[in-house]
Design a protein around this motif. Structure first.
Motif, mmCIF file in Angstrom:
data_model
loop_
_atom_site.group_PDB
_atom_site.id
_atom_site.type_symbol
_atom_site.label_atom_id
_atom_site.label_comp_id
_atom_site.label_asym_id
_atom_site.label_seq_id
_atom_site.Cartn_x
_atom_site.Cartn_y
_atom_site.Cartn_z
ATOM 1 N N ARG A 21 0.835 -1.209 0.000
ATOM 2 C CA ARG A 21 0.000 0.000 0.000
ATOM 3 C C ARG A 21 0.867 1.254 0.000
ATOM 4 N N ASN A 22 1.897 1.273 0.843
ATOM 5 C CA ASN A 22 2.788 2.433 0.884
ATOM 6 C C ASN A 22 3.539 2.604 -0.433
ATOM 7 N N VAL A 25 1.176 4.135 -3.124
ATOM 8 C CA VAL A 25 0.982 5.571 -2.917
ATOM 9 C C VAL A 25 2.228 6.339 -3.354
ATOM 10 N N TRP A 26 3.400 5.820 -2.967
ATOM 11 C CA TRP A 26 4.662 6.495 -3.325
ATOM 12 C C TRP A 26 4.892 6.499 -4.829
ATOM 13 N N LYS A 28 3.108 7.091 -7.262
ATOM 14 C CA LYS A 28 2.515 8.215 -7.984
ATOM 15 C C LYS A 28 3.443 9.420 -8.010
ATOM 16 N N ARG A 92 0.696 9.004 8.609
ATOM 17 C CA ARG A 92 -0.214 7.856 8.476
ATOM 18 C C ARG A 92 -0.769 7.419 9.825
ATOM 19 N N THR A 98 -4.409 6.527 8.893
ATOM 20 C CA THR A 98 -4.363 5.375 7.994
ATOM 21 C C THR A 98 -4.180 4.082 8.780
#
Length: 261
Positions: A21-22, A25-26, A28, A92, A98
């Motif tokens: 998940r991290n 996100v990174w 992008k 987070r 998160t």
């Protein structure tokens, strides 16, 4: 019953989706992130390397910029891991909440914190290898033992990621992190052999540097990048692994105390 916050970590492979998940996100913002992590150490490398290098032709039998290059690899790795577990992990955990959302799934807090550590080390690996590629392109690396450097970079990322997670678990706000940088990261950077040989320091300070994780990282990285095996390799590795293990356990215990009432 009061939960035992100080029990040993109980980890599983469920940390992998949190790491993923991290990463997603990174991804992008991957290019700006990598360039941002490159900028500071590259400016130091070439600004100081060529500037001071004109005044100090050699250090320890090699050019000053070659001496500095190994320090910059470790410096970049330390900074990347530290910034990730401080600012991003704190966001987070505390700001975006998160972690609260993830904990609604069948994932333990231990796995979430371990995923943060592994992600910080992964980002540190990217930063360290990026600097390694830059200095290799400029002929500042002896390639005989260079393949041992990426695993070392990952271990350094784990070490500083674990140390940073302790601060994150204690931090009430982003401002708290300035104490960590001012009182620990910056002084350590200045005395651990990044910019000049640590053996030039006064004896009492030199003795203190042997307790610092960055000193042990540089004692391993610099010889490898200059083409010879480090001395006391096992000792340096054990110190880094010891810092990582104890710091992660402490960070996890403090995070449990903060989040698990």
């Amino acid at each position: 019953m009061t939960p035992n916050h100080w029990r040993l970590p109980q980890l599983s492979l469920r940390f992998v989706p949190v790491w993923q998940r991290n990463f997603l996100v990174w991804r992008k913002l991957a290019l700006p992130s990598v360039l941002g992590n490159l900028a500071d150490p590259v400016i130091y490398l070439f600004g100081l390397g060529f500037g001071i290098g004109m005044l100090v032709p050699e250090v320890g039998g090699v050019s000053y910029i070659s001496f500095l290059a190994a320090g910059m690899v470790c410096y970049s790795t330390m900074n990347s891991a530290t910034f990730e577990v401080l600012y991003s992990s704190f966001s987070r955990m505390h700001v975006q909440r998160t972690w609260d959302a993830i904990l609604n799934a069948p994932v333990s807090l231990d796995d979430v914190v371990f995923a943060e550590l592994m992600w910080a080390a992964s980002k540190a690996l990217l930063s360290g290898v990026a600097i390694l590629l830059v200095i290799s392109l400029f002929g500042l690396v002896d390639t005989r033992y260079v393949l041992w450097v990426p695993p070392l970079i990952f271990l350094v990322g784990l070490t500083f990621g674990a140390l940073g997670l302790i601060v994150t678990a204690l931090a009430p706000s982003y401002d708290f992190f300035m104490y960590y940088f001012t009182l620990f990261i910056t002084p350590m950077m200045l005395v651990s052999g990044v910019f000049f040989p640590a053996d030039q320091l006064p004896p009492i300070i030199r003795a203190a540097t042997t307790l610092l994780p960055l000193s042990h990282a540089i004692e391993l990285a610099r010889p490898l990048l200059l083409g010879h095996m480090p001395e006391h390799t096992a000792l340096h590795l054990l110190v880094l692994m010891g810092y990582c293990s104890v710091a992660f356990w402490l960070a996890l215990a403090l995070t449990r105390r903060r989040l698990l009432k």
